[in-house]
Every structure is written in structure tokens, then in C-alpha cells.
Design a protein around this motif. Structure first.
Motif, PDB file in Angstrom:
ATOM      1  N   SER A 312       5.384   6.267  -8.736  1.00 27.02           N
ATOM      2  CA  SER A 312       6.020   5.158  -9.595  1.00 27.02           C
ATOM      3  C   SER A 312       6.985   5.902 -10.716  1.00 27.02           C
ATOM      4  N   LEU A 313       6.605   7.092 -11.075  1.00 24.13           N
ATOM      5  CA  LEU A 313       7.409   7.755 -12.220  1.00 24.13           C
ATOM      6  C   LEU A 313       8.367   8.715 -11.476  1.00 24.13           C
ATOM      7  N   GLN A 314       8.583   8.689 -10.079  1.00 22.62           N
ATOM      8  CA  GLN A 314       9.533   9.820  -9.504  1.00 22.62           C
ATOM      9  C   GLN A 314      10.761   8.951  -9.464  1.00 22.62           C
ATOM     10  N   ALA A 315      11.979   9.595  -8.643  1.00 17.80           N
ATOM     11  CA  ALA A 315      13.245   8.809  -8.726  1.00 17.80           C
ATOM     12  C   ALA A 315      12.996   8.068  -7.297  1.00 17.80           C
ATOM     13  N   PRO A 316      13.712   7.025  -7.026  1.00 16.72           N
ATOM     14  CA  PRO A 316      13.512   6.233  -5.970  1.00 16.72           C
ATOM     15  C   PRO A 316      13.954   7.025  -4.555  1.00 16.72           C
ATOM     16  N   SER A 317      13.171   6.505  -3.646  1.00 16.01           N
ATOM     17  CA  SER A 317      13.246   7.167  -2.142  1.00 16.01           C
ATOM     18  C   SER A 317      14.500   6.517  -1.463  1.00 16.01           C
ATOM     19  N   GLN A 318      14.913   7.422  -0.680  1.00 16.80           N
ATOM     20  CA  GLN A 318      15.881   6.851   0.403  1.00 16.80           C
ATOM     21  C   GLN A 318      15.306   5.530   1.154  1.00 16.80           C
ATOM     22  N   GLU A 319      14.226   5.179   1.295  1.00 21.18           N
ATOM     23  CA  GLU A 319      13.647   4.132   1.720  1.00 21.18           C
ATOM     24  C   GLU A 319      13.913   2.877   1.003  1.00 21.18           C
ATOM     25  N   PHE A 320      13.982   3.152  -0.239  1.00 17.73           N
ATOM     26  CA  PHE A 320      14.264   1.951  -1.296  1.00 17.73           C
ATOM     27  C   PHE A 320      15.624   1.499  -0.944  1.00 17.73           C
ATOM     28  N   PHE A 321      16.485   2.263  -0.917  1.00 19.34           N
ATOM     29  CA  PHE A 321      18.001   1.854  -0.610  1.00 19.34           C
ATOM     30  C   PHE A 321      18.323   1.409   0.457  1.00 19.34           C
ATOM     31  N   LEU A 322      17.450   1.748   1.718  1.00 19.58           N
ATOM     32  CA  LEU A 322      17.600   1.452   3.095  1.00 19.58           C
ATOM     33  C   LEU A 322      17.070   0.204   3.140  1.00 19.58           C
ATOM     34  N   ARG A 323      15.987  -0.089   2.261  1.00 16.25           N
ATOM     35  CA  ARG A 323      15.492  -1.618   2.555  1.00 16.25           C
ATOM     36  C   ARG A 323      16.706  -2.636   1.953  1.00 16.25           C
ATOM     37  N   LEU A 324      17.124  -2.265   1.068  1.00 14.94           N
ATOM     38  CA  LEU A 324      17.997  -3.122   0.345  1.00 14.94           C
ATOM     39  C   LEU A 324      19.153  -3.244   1.159  1.00 14.94           C
TER      40      LEU A 324
END
Length: 632
Positions: A312-324
Motif C-alpha cells: 500500500s506504500l509502494q507506487a501503483p503497479s501496472q496491473e492497476f492501470f491495466l484494470r482501469l
């Protein structure tokens, strides 16, 4: 109502909640969530509300050798209110406490999506935007909320109220501020000499709310030394010092520069003065955390590195942007944001260059969506929230719902399409008519595609019976309640200690809380049971906190982990200097084996200090000997 019922049904299917015993239900609350719910239980057991509040504010029955103000330290006002409502409404006669508690949280989530619905509707003028907002919110709920995993989290109580505040401010800006010149923003205060009374009222509300929070949070001095408070006071003082000059003149432009300089100078000065006279605690560990996160510094500190390793304290993963992107949310959000932002910049420069007031009202034919005060507010707001979310993934739960709302508003707003057409200088088709058609057609097409692709998945999730099965933890809690003395103190990982506090009520040595320096130090010391330290060292650490029992978790001791270097034992080895694997440094090892492994073998000197009294596949419980007998 539908969303709250959906959450309730999903929660029932996921945990099979109604068919479980009380202990098994409580185990579904993990880590810090268990602590919050345990205090709700304590309030219900208290002989009176006043007595319950006193025991929480002077709590010495949770952490050994430490008295804490749990209401202040853990923000327990939701639990206080929930316990009052449960008893005052007579719900104790018709519903179990746990169902009442989670029912309130699910109800707040219904209010949450309703506030987002209303905000998008207010901005676009059509309910289609509200429906699309809610659809995107639910489809992307992995990234919009953590309600499925941790019901009692503070954000699940706070974000619904935040969304309501945003909706109220949106309505206020839309109905009371009729021109760009009255926008509640730093942009306006820097380039416009006039701070209007409507905006002034918002500043007063903010200051009142801040001081109210200061009192309710037991005189939290951090609120008084906040740069934002100094900024608002500076704006209000700047208004008193302003002079009436004719717009568009050279003097007016000079006054804008002076106004900008005055506000900035007053803000810095006031903040320095507040810090000089208001006793406060510098947030040094947060600054160190940011330094290490951005690569400005290096550290071997266990706590700091452990926090940096938290997902939760790291930068967003590529999967996050892929889901959106897969749900079509991100592409439309980027389109709306760029259009609104460029239109806003265009309006600002036009105002600076001309020095003239803009229209009191903006019509659809104007194609200037950036002139609307509420749009400017939301654009700057979402950019700020997005910037934070790009740094810390946990903040995406604040930003992603905003993304849903802004994207839905944009595609349903004829003004946004008209702004685009005006830039493109569309001549073949009447732009106003085309803008009206697209503002209805585009959200309809998006809605139908979302329905076709995602609605079957949502129904499948509700139909599937999942099962939360953790027999080892149930057995451990049962053993503690039956075999351990009431006055016993348990030591182990903070996450497990939270569950023990909830399920048994026994005292523990640490808690999964990260806003207290003493508790952070305790957590690091207790975690030494997974390091390469001697039995005597571990014994001294545990007895210094008056611990009677030690619980070793096999999942931590034998952790494999996807990221080597982020396992608890790796971080401990680095912090203790037992393993150094950096360029130019020699690799060194401790002369002691890893304690959690060695203590299981039952040989001297470990058996002299610790006696195993219970174990299963996941947990090993050792009694800490008070009288040490050294065996050969």
C-alpha cells in the motif's frame, strides 16, 4: 440501498458469515481491523457509556506496561457512536452486535456512492452521469474501496463523509459562484484582486471545522501548525489589505503580483510563528520515509524498510492501470481531464491578458467548460489526489472514485464535447446538436458495453459460495481462552496480537499501529524472534515487556515471499548487520541460528528459557520461563 445490499450479500457469500460461530466471525477481522472492532465490543460490555469512554481514554488493559488513549490514538469515534446507537435503538434485542456494526459500514458505503452519483449529476446536469459513476465504481471496486477485505478501516468510515463534503461544495460552487472570478482556488487568489464573500464563507467554515477537529482530537497540535491553515488565514488577511483599483490597468497588474507575493509571504510567516508558539511534535519519521522512498537517502532501519515494503506504500503497479483501462475508465478520464485542464488554462491566460471580467454565465455555445468554478475546483483536486496516488498506492482509494465521477461527468456533459468541437472548428455538422447527441449516445454505449461484459461477473460472484477457512487460528484462540491465565501477556507479530486482543481479550505486547514511536519500537523488538539472535537476547527483550507467552508463526519464520529482501527475516538480518549484500561490503553472518527455527528443536539453551506448551501447523506457543534452569 442496492449497493449496501450488494455488499452485504457478497460479504455473506465470501465468509459464509451467518453459519459461523462468533469466534470464527471475529477471525475474519485481521490486523488493525481487529483492534477497532475489539474496542467496539469493549464499549458494549462497559456498565455505562461514560465508564466505557474513560476506560478507552485511560486504557491499560491492551498493551503491557503502557497506558494509551485509544480514542485519540486510533480515532475510535465511529466505535463510540456505533455502540451508542446499538444500545439506544434497542438493537441489542433484535440483532447481533457484529451485524449491526458491519451494517452501519455498508450503509455508509451506500451513502458514499450516492454522494458520487449526486456530484456527477450536479456537474453534468443528467442522471446518466451518476449511473455511469456508480457502475465504474462497482466494476473497479478492487481499486476504489477496501471494504471487502477490511470492514472497520478508518477510510471506510471517513470517505463517505468526504464524498458528501465534495458534493456539497460542488453544489455551493455551482449555485453561488456565477463567474470564474469567484473560484475557490489559489489560481484565483493569485491573479485576481477580489476575494468574494461567498468564497470567504467557505474559508470560515474550513477554519471552524479545523478547530473543531483540534478539540475532538484531544488538542491535536498538528492541525494548528498545518500549512493549509496558515494559507487560508493569509488569504483572509490579504483581503483586508486589498485596494480597489480599476481592472485592466497597469496598476491592477502590479497589484496582482503584489497580492501573490503577499499571500505566499504571509503563509510562510504565519506557519513559522505557529510552530514557534504551538507545542508540537515534528513528524521526523515521515520525512525520513519520503527521503528513502525517493532515493535521497539509504537506511538499514527495520521499521523504515518494512514500511517501504508494504504494497500500500509502494507506487501503483501496472496491473492497476491495466484494470482501469479494461473497464474503459482510464481512457475517458484522461480525455476529460485534458480537455477541462486545457480549457481552464485557456481561460486563465485570456483573463490575465485582457484584464477584463468574463461573462457572468457560460452558455453551451461558448464551448468554454473551463470557466465553470466547480469544474476548475475538481480539475485541480483530482490532479493533486492523482499525484499522491502515483506515489503511494494506498491513496488510490481516495483518487479512483474521483476518477469514476470525473470521467462520467465528462462524457455526459454537452459542454465538454462543445469545447472539443470549438477547438476542432467543426463546420460540417451543427456543433451544439452533435454535442447534445454525443452526451447521451456515448454514456449509453459505454453503459451497454459494461453491462454486457461485467454484469455476468458480478452475478457469478454473488452466486458462488466462498469459504474463509482458518482452523489453525481458531484452535489457537480456543486454546488461549481455555488454558492461558487471565493475567497472561502474549508476544508475537503485531497482526496476530490484534486478533488475540479481539478474540480473547488477553493483554499483548504490541499492536499493528504505526502512528506511535513507542509501538513501532516494540514491534521491531518483538519481531527479533525471527532474527539470528541468541536465546538470551530474545528472553531479555520479551521479559522487558512482561510477556508470559511467545507465539511463533511458521508463515513468517519459513516465509518464501515473492520479493526477496522484503521478508521480515531479511529486513531483520540487514538491520542487525547479520547479512550485508551490498556492493563493496563483505558478507557477514551471525554466530547464532535463526531463533524461530532453533527454538523448535528443543535443545539447550533454548529450552532453558522457553517451554513449548502448544503447537499446530501454523503456530508454536512457548511459555517464557520465570525460573531458568540450565540443562546440559
Amino acid at each position: 440501498m442496492m449497493y449496501a445490499l450488494y455488499l452485504s450479500a457478497y460479504h455473506e457469500r465470501k465468509f459464509w458469515f451467518s453459519n459461523r460461530q462468533e469466534l470464527e466471525r471475529e477471525i475474519t477481522f485481521q490486523g488493525d481491523s481487529a483492534i477497532y472492532y475489539s474496542y467496539y465490543k469493549d464499549m458494549l460490555k462497559a456498565p455505562s457509556f461514560e465508564r466505557g469512554v474513560y476506560e478507552l481514554t485511560h486504557n491499560n488493559k491492551t498493551v503491557s506496561l503502557k497506558t494509551i488513549n485509544a480514542v485519540q490514538q486510533m480515532s475510535l469515534y465511529p466505535e463510540l457512536i456505533a455502540s451508542v446507537l446499538y444500545q439506544a435503538t434497542g438493537s441489542n434485542e433484535i440483532i447481533e452486535p457484529v451485524y449491526f456494526y458491519i451494517g452501519i459500514v455498508f450503509g455508509l458505503q451506500g451513502i458514499y456512492v450516492t454522494a458520487l452519483f449526486v456530484t456527477s449529476w450536479l456537474m453534468s446536469g443528467t442522471w446518466l452521469a451518476g449511473m455511469l459513476t456508480v457502475a465504474w465504481f462497482i466494476i473497479n471496486r478492487v481499486d476504489t474501496t477496501r471494504i471487502e477485505y477490511s470492514i472497520p478501516l478508518r477510510e471506510n468510515w471517513a470517505l463517505p463523509y468526504f464524498a458528501c463534503q465534495v458534493a456539497a461544495l460542488t453544489g455551493y460552487l455551482k449555485s453561488n459562484l456565477n463567474s470564474y472570478g469567484e473560484v475557490l482556488l489559489l489560481v484565483d487568489e493569485c491573479f485576481n484582486l477580489h476575494i468574494y464573500d461567498d468564497v470567504h464563507e467557505v474559508y470560515k467554515i474550513y477554519i471552524f471545522s479545523l478547530f473543531l477537529g483540534y478539540l475532538l482530537q484531544f488538542e491535536n497540535s498538528a492541525l494548528l501548525v498545518s500549512p493549509l491553515l496558515s494559507f487560508v488565514i493569509a488569504l483572509m488577511l490579504a483581503k483586508c489589505l486589498q485596494l480597489n483599483v480599476k481592472k485592466g490597468t497597469f496598476v491592477a497588474k502590479i497589484m496582482k503580483v503584489i497580492n501573490f507575493y503577499l499571500v505566499c509571504t504571509l503563509t510562510v510567516t504565519l506557519n513559522i510563528i505557529m510552530k514557534m508558539f504551538v507545542p508540537h511534535k515534528e513528524n521526523g519519521h515521515m520525512l525520513k520515509f519520503l527521503e528513502v522512498k525517493f532515493g535521497l537517502n539509504m537506511t538499514k532501519n527495520f521499521t523504515m524498510n518494512w514500511l517501504l515494503c508494504q504494497e500500500s506504500l509502494q507506487a501503483p503497479s501496472q496491473e492497476f492501470f491495466l484494470r482501469l483501462t479494461q473497464s474503459s475508465l482510464l481512457p475517458f478520464y484522461i480525455l476529460v481531464l485534458i480537455t477541462c485542464f486545457l480549457s481552464m488554462i485557456q481561460v486563465i491566460f485570456r483573463r490575465i491578458n485582457s484584464g477584463k471580467s468574463l461573462k457572468e454565465t457560460v452558455t453551451l455555445e461558448d464551448g468554454q467548460i473551463g470557466e465553470r468554478p466547480e469544474i476548475i475546483y475538481h480539475v485541480i483536486h483530482t490532479i493533486l489526489l492523482g499525484s499522491l496516488a502515483m506515489i503511494i498506492e494506498g491513496l488510490k482509494y481516495l483518487w479512483t472514485p474521483y476518477v469514476c465521477m470525473l470521467a462520467a461527468f465528462g462524457v455526459c456533459s454537452p459542454e465538454l464535447w462543445m469545447t472539443l468541437f470549438k477547438w476542432l472548428r467543426l463546420r460540417t455538422v451543427h456543433p451544439v446538436l452533435l454535442a447534445l447527441i454525443l452526451s447521451m449516445a456515448v454514456p449509453t454505449i459505454i453503459g451497454l458495453s459494461l453491462w454486457k461484459e461485467f454484469f455476468p461477473r458480478l452475478m457469478t460472484e454473488l452466486m458462488e459460495l466462498q469459504e474463509f477457512y482458518d482452523p489453525d487460528t481458531v484452535e489457537l484462540m480456543t486454546w488461549i481462552k481455555r488454558q492461558a491465565p487471565v493475567a497472561a501477556v502474549f508476544a508475537g507479530s503485531p497482526q496476530l496480537m490484534g486478533v488475540i486482543k479481539l478474540c480473547t481479550g488477553w493483554m499483548v505486547t504490541s499492536l499493528p499501529l504505526y502512528n506511535d514511536d513507542d509501538l513501532l519500537k516494540r514491534n521491531e523488538n518483538i519481531y527479533q524472534i525471527y532474527s539470528k539472535r541468541s536465546a538470551e537476547d530474545i528472553y531479555k527483550i520479551l521479559t522487558s515487556y512482561k510477556a508470559n507467552y511467545l507465539i511463533v508463526e511458521d508463515a513468517i519464520c519459513s516465509e518464501v515471499g515473492p520479493v526477496r529482501g522484503c521478508r521480515v527475516k531479511d529486513l531483520l538480518d540487514i538491520a542487525n548487520g547479520h547479512v550485508v549484500c551490498e556492493e563493496g561490503d563483505k558478507i557477514t553472518y551471525s554466530k547464532h541460528g535463526r531463533f524461530c527455527h532453533e527454538v523448535k528443536i528443543n535443545y539447550s539453551p533454548y529450552v532453558n528459557y522457553f517451554t513449548r506448551v502448544y503447537w499446530n501447523r501454523s503456530y508454536f506457543v512457548y511459555k517464557i520461563n520465570t525460573v531458568i534452569s540450565f540443562q546440559s
